[in-house]
Design a protein around this motif. Structure first.
Motif, PDB file in Angstrom:
ATOM      1  N   SER A   1       0.863  -1.179   0.000  1.00  0.00           N
ATOM      2  CA  SER A   1       0.000   0.000   0.000  1.00  0.00           C
ATOM      3  C   SER A   1       0.902   1.231   0.000  1.00  0.00           C
ATOM      4  O   SER A   1       1.610   1.498   0.973  1.00  0.00           O
ATOM      5  N   LEU A   2       0.880   1.977  -1.099  1.00  0.00           N
ATOM      6  CA  LEU A   2       1.786   3.114  -1.216  1.00  0.00           C
ATOM      7  C   LEU A   2       1.455   4.225  -0.219  1.00  0.00           C
ATOM      8  O   LEU A   2       2.296   5.091   0.049  1.00  0.00           O
ATOM      9  N   ALA A   3       0.257   4.206   0.346  1.00  0.00           N
ATOM     10  CA  ALA A   3      -0.089   5.193   1.372  1.00  0.00           C
ATOM     11  C   ALA A   3       0.808   5.047   2.600  1.00  0.00           C
ATOM     12  O   ALA A   3       0.983   5.998   3.372  1.00  0.00           O
ATOM     13  N   GLU A   4       1.393   3.864   2.789  1.00  0.00           N
ATOM     14  CA  GLU A   4       2.253   3.603   3.946  1.00  0.00           C
ATOM     15  C   GLU A   4       3.724   3.874   3.663  1.00  0.00           C
ATOM     16  O   GLU A   4       4.558   3.797   4.570  1.00  0.00           O
ATOM     17  N   VAL A   5       4.075   4.168   2.423  1.00  0.00           N
ATOM     18  CA  VAL A   5       5.480   4.330   2.033  1.00  0.00           C
ATOM     19  C   VAL A   5       5.900   5.785   2.236  1.00  0.00           C
ATOM     20  O   VAL A   5       5.454   6.675   1.515  1.00  0.00           O
ATOM     21  N   LYS A   6       6.739   6.031   3.212  1.00  0.00           N
ATOM     22  CA  LYS A   6       7.204   7.383   3.529  1.00  0.00           C
ATOM     23  C   LYS A   6       8.711   7.520   3.334  1.00  0.00           C
ATOM     24  O   LYS A   6       9.339   8.423   3.880  1.00  0.00           O
ATOM     25  N   LYS A   7       9.303   6.616   2.582  1.00  0.00           N
ATOM     26  CA  LYS A   7      10.741   6.631   2.328  1.00  0.00           C
ATOM     27  C   LYS A   7      10.966   6.040   0.940  1.00  0.00           C
ATOM     28  O   LYS A   7      10.028   5.535   0.321  1.00  0.00           O
ATOM     29  N   PRO A   8      12.175   6.087   0.384  1.00  0.00           N
ATOM     30  CA  PRO A   8      12.417   5.470  -0.917  1.00  0.00           C
ATOM     31  C   PRO A   8      11.948   4.011  -0.939  1.00  0.00           C
ATOM     32  O   PRO A   8      12.122   3.279   0.050  1.00  0.00           O
TER      33      PRO A   8
ATOM     34  N   ASP B   1      -1.937   7.448  -5.853  1.00  0.00           N
ATOM     35  CA  ASP B   1      -2.574   8.735  -5.564  1.00  0.00           C
ATOM     36  C   ASP B   1      -2.736   8.987  -4.072  1.00  0.00           C
ATOM     37  O   ASP B   1      -3.160  10.074  -3.663  1.00  0.00           O
ATOM     38  N   GLU B   2      -2.407   8.000  -3.227  1.00  0.00           N
ATOM     39  CA  GLU B   2      -2.650   8.126  -1.792  1.00  0.00           C
ATOM     40  C   GLU B   2      -1.363   8.264  -0.987  1.00  0.00           C
ATOM     41  O   GLU B   2      -1.334   8.020   0.217  1.00  0.00           O
ATOM     42  N   MET B   3      -0.280   8.667  -1.658  1.00  0.00           N
ATOM     43  CA  MET B   3       1.005   8.774  -0.973  1.00  0.00           C
ATOM     44  C   MET B   3       1.136  10.055  -0.155  1.00  0.00           C
ATOM     45  O   MET B   3       2.084  10.199   0.621  1.00  0.00           O
ATOM     46  N   GLY B   4       0.219  10.997  -0.338  1.00  0.00           N
ATOM     47  CA  GLY B   4       0.246  12.214   0.464  1.00  0.00           C
ATOM     48  C   GLY B   4       1.314  13.208   0.064  1.00  0.00           C
ATOM     49  O   GLY B   4       1.710  14.052   0.870  1.00  0.00           O
ATOM     50  N   ILE B   5       1.801  13.109  -1.190  1.00  0.00           N
ATOM     51  CA  ILE B   5       2.798  14.065  -1.683  1.00  0.00           C
ATOM     52  C   ILE B   5       2.287  14.639  -3.003  1.00  0.00           C
ATOM     53  O   ILE B   5       1.418  14.070  -3.659  1.00  0.00           O
ATOM     54  N   ALA B   6       2.845  15.784  -3.395  1.00  0.00           N
ATOM     55  CA  ALA B   6       2.315  16.522  -4.533  1.00  0.00           C
ATOM     56  C   ALA B   6       2.435  15.759  -5.847  1.00  0.00           C
ATOM     57  O   ALA B   6       1.491  15.687  -6.621  1.00  0.00           O
ATOM     58  N   ASP B   7       3.589  15.190  -6.108  1.00  0.00           N
ATOM     59  CA  ASP B   7       3.821  14.498  -7.384  1.00  0.00           C
ATOM     60  C   ASP B   7       4.294  13.079  -7.089  1.00  0.00           C
ATOM     61  O   ASP B   7       5.471  12.753  -7.201  1.00  0.00           O
ATOM     62  N   SER B   8       3.360  12.228  -6.727  1.00  0.00           N
ATOM     63  CA  SER B   8       3.717  10.869  -6.323  1.00  0.00           C
ATOM     64  C   SER B   8       4.327  10.080  -7.473  1.00  0.00           C
ATOM     65  O   SER B   8       5.303   9.349  -7.284  1.00  0.00           O
ATOM     66  N   LEU B   9       3.761  10.216  -8.667  1.00  0.00           N
ATOM     67  CA  LEU B   9       4.281   9.450  -9.804  1.00  0.00           C
ATOM     68  C   LEU B   9       5.673   9.936 -10.199  1.00  0.00           C
ATOM     69  O   LEU B   9       6.545   9.125 -10.526  1.00  0.00           O
ATOM     70  N   GLY B  10       5.875  11.244 -10.144  1.00  0.00           N
ATOM     71  CA  GLY B  10       7.196  11.787 -10.439  1.00  0.00           C
ATOM     72  C   GLY B  10       8.231  11.339  -9.411  1.00  0.00           C
ATOM     73  O   GLY B  10       9.398  11.130  -9.746  1.00  0.00           O
ATOM     74  N   THR B  11       7.799  11.196  -8.170  1.00  0.00           N
ATOM     75  CA  THR B  11       8.697  10.721  -7.112  1.00  0.00           C
ATOM     76  C   THR B  11       9.043   9.255  -7.296  1.00  0.00           C
ATOM     77  O   THR B  11      10.188   8.829  -7.092  1.00  0.00           O
ATOM     78  N   LEU B  12       8.056   8.454  -7.681  1.00  0.00           N
ATOM     79  CA  LEU B  12       8.281   7.026  -7.853  1.00  0.00           C
ATOM     80  C   LEU B  12       9.114   6.705  -9.094  1.00  0.00           C
ATOM     81  O   LEU B  12       9.842   5.709  -9.109  1.00  0.00           O
TER      82      LEU B  12
END
Length: 393
Positions: free
Chosen positions: A225-232, A277-288
C-alpha cells in the motif's frame, strides 16, 4: 524483441505440432462421425478452450499449462508427446528454510483483512471481498494529457478526454494475454498501470492479480500500500515490508535480506503497488519514477494502481508503463451480464429480500456520509454501491 518464457505457459514443439495435426486429421467429426478431420472449432469445443487459444496453440505460441492439459486430453495424447518434457516437469528448486510463497500470501492477506473489515456491513455481517468480487474488464489506454492550470484531485477525471479505440479486454483475457503471456505493447507485461475512478476496483484487482501469481506461477507477489510508504521504495522494502514479513521488531534477519535481494535480482518478484494517488505528496508518480528505474528493479515486474485523474495529470512520469483503465460495471445489454445486479446479489446473499432492501439503503448511506478521511483505498464494491444508489434516485 524475444519474449522471456513464462513458467506458467508453455508451447508446442515442432514434433508436437506434427502429432497434433496428425491426430486431428484422424479423429471423426463430432457432428459427422462418418467424416474424419477435426477443425479448430472442433478442438476448441472438445477441449473447452476458446477458438483464439486453439489458433495460438497451433502457431506454437505459449498458452497456459491447464489449457495444454485440456487439449492433450481431448486429443488423447500424452502431454510430454507435444511439449518439451523438461519444461513440463522442471527440476525442483533447491530447498530453503524460508517459505517465500507463504510469506507473500500472509503479507497480502493482512492487507486484505483490513479492507474486508471496512466493508463489514451495518447488520454486523463481515464482508469477504473474494465472495463479492465481480471481475471487471479493462481497456488499454492511449494517454493524451491535456494540462489544466486549475487542476485539482477534486475536479475528477471529467477534465480529460480519453482516446480509447482498442477492443476492451475481459478480466480473463487481461489475465491470460497481459499477465500470463506478457503481451503488452510497451513493456511486454513488465510495467503495467491499472487506473480508474475512485471505487472502480483497483485495489481488489491487485489482490486478485496477486492470487493468480501465487496459484499459477513460480513468481512471488509483494503487495504494498503506497499510502504507507514514507521513504524510498527500495529502502521501504527492506526496512519495513521484509521486517514485518519476517515478524521482527528491529530489522529483518540477514539471511532474509540476502535471499530477498537474490529473488529481486533473479526477477522472481512482482511488485503490486496500490494507490499511487494516496502517498500524500504533490507528485507521487514523479517521485516514484526514478525509484522504479533503479537497477535492483530491472528484472522485477511491476503493477501500479492510480486514480484516473492523477494519472492523467502526471502519468507521463511513468511513460514506459502500459496503461489499462478499469471498465465500469455493466447493467446488462443482452451480450454482457448485469454486473451491478450480480454484485448486489453477492453482497446480500445471506439476507432475505425484505432485509436486503433495507440494508442496501442503510449500508450505502452510511458509507456515503462517513467523513472522507476514513475512506479506504478505492474498491469496486463501494463504487458500485454508490452508483446503484444514485441510479435509484
Amino acid at each position: 524483441m524475444s519474449k522471456t518464457p513464462n513458467s506458467s505457459t508453455i508451447g508446442l514443439t515442432p514434433e508436437g505440432l506434427e502429432k497434433v495435426r496428425e491426430r486431428m486429421a484422424q479423429l471423426p467429426r463430432p457432428e459427422k462421425p462418418d467424416k474424419k478431420g477435426w477443425t479448430n472449432g472442433d478442438l476448441a469445443e472438445k477441449s473447452g478452450v476458446s477458438i483464439d487459444t486453439v489458433k495460438r496453440f497451433l502457431k506454437k505460441e505459449r498458452i497456459r499449462r491447464d489449457f495444454i492439459t485440456w487439449i492433450a486430453q481431448a486429443l488423447n495424447l500424452e502431454i510430454t508427446e507435444i511439449v518439451h518434457r523438461h519444461e513440463w516437469n522442471p527440476p525442483s528448486p533447491p530447498a530453503t528454510q524460508i517459505d517465500w510463497r507463504e510469506t507473500c500470501r500472509v503479507a497480502a492477506q493482512t492487507k486484505r483483512q483490513a479492507a474486508n473489515s471496512f466493508f463489514a456491513n451495518d447488520l454486523g455481517r463481515k464482508i469477504d471481498l473474494n465472495e463479492i468480487h465481480v471481475p471487471l474488464g479493462l481497456i488499454e489506454r492511449q494517454q493524451k494529457p491535456q494540462p489544466r492550470d486549475d487542476f485539482s484531485p477534486q475536479t475528477g477525471s471529467q477534465a480529460y478526454q480519453e482516446a480509447e479505440k482498442l477492443t476492451p479486454l475481459s478480466y480473463d483475457e487481461f489475465c491470460e494475454k497481459v499477465l500470463a503471456n506478457s503481451d503488452s505493447p510497451k513493456s511486454k507485461g513488465k510495467r503495467l498501470a491499472v487506473i480508474g475512478e475512485p471505487g472502480a476496483g483497483k485495489t481488489t484487482q491487485l489482490f486478485k492479480i496477486g492470487d493468480r501469481i501465487l496459484a499459477e506461477t513460480e513468481y512471488l507477489p509483494v503487495w504494498i500500500s503506497l499510502a504507507e510508504v514514507k521513504k524510498p521504495l527500495c529502502q521501504y522494502l527492506i526496512e519495513d515490508w521484509l521486517r514485518i514479513a519476517a515478524g521482527k521488531l528491529d530489522a529483518a534477519p540477514a539471511e532474509w535480506v540476502k535471499e530477498f535481494n537474490e529473488l529481486l535480482t533473479a526477477g522472481k518478484i512482482w511488485l503490486l503497488l496500490d494507490g499511487a494517488d494516496e502517498m500524500g505528496i504533490a507528485d507521487s508518480l514523479g517521485t516514484l519514477s526514478p525509484q522504479l528505474r533503479e537497477r535492483v528493479f530491472d528484472k522485477v515486474r511491476i503493477v501500479i494502481s492510480c486514480r484516473l485523474n492523477i494519472w492523467e495529470a502526471t502519468g507521463n512520469s511513468l511513460s514506459d508503463f502500459d496503461t489499462y483503465r478499469m471498465l465500469d460495471f455493466s447493467y446488462g445489454d443482452g451480450e454482457n451480464c448485469d454486473q451491478v445486479k450480480l454484485f448486489i446479489d453477492r453482497w446480500f446473499t445471506p439476507l432475505n429480500p425484505p432485509l436486503a432492501s433495507y440494508a442496501l439503503l442503510t449500508s450505502f448511506l452510511t458509507k456515503a456520509l462517513r467523513p472522507r478521511p476514513e475512506r479506504p483505498p478505492g474498491d469496486g464494491s463501494l463504487g458500485v454501491g454508490l452508483t446503484t444508489r444514485n441510479r435509484l434516485n
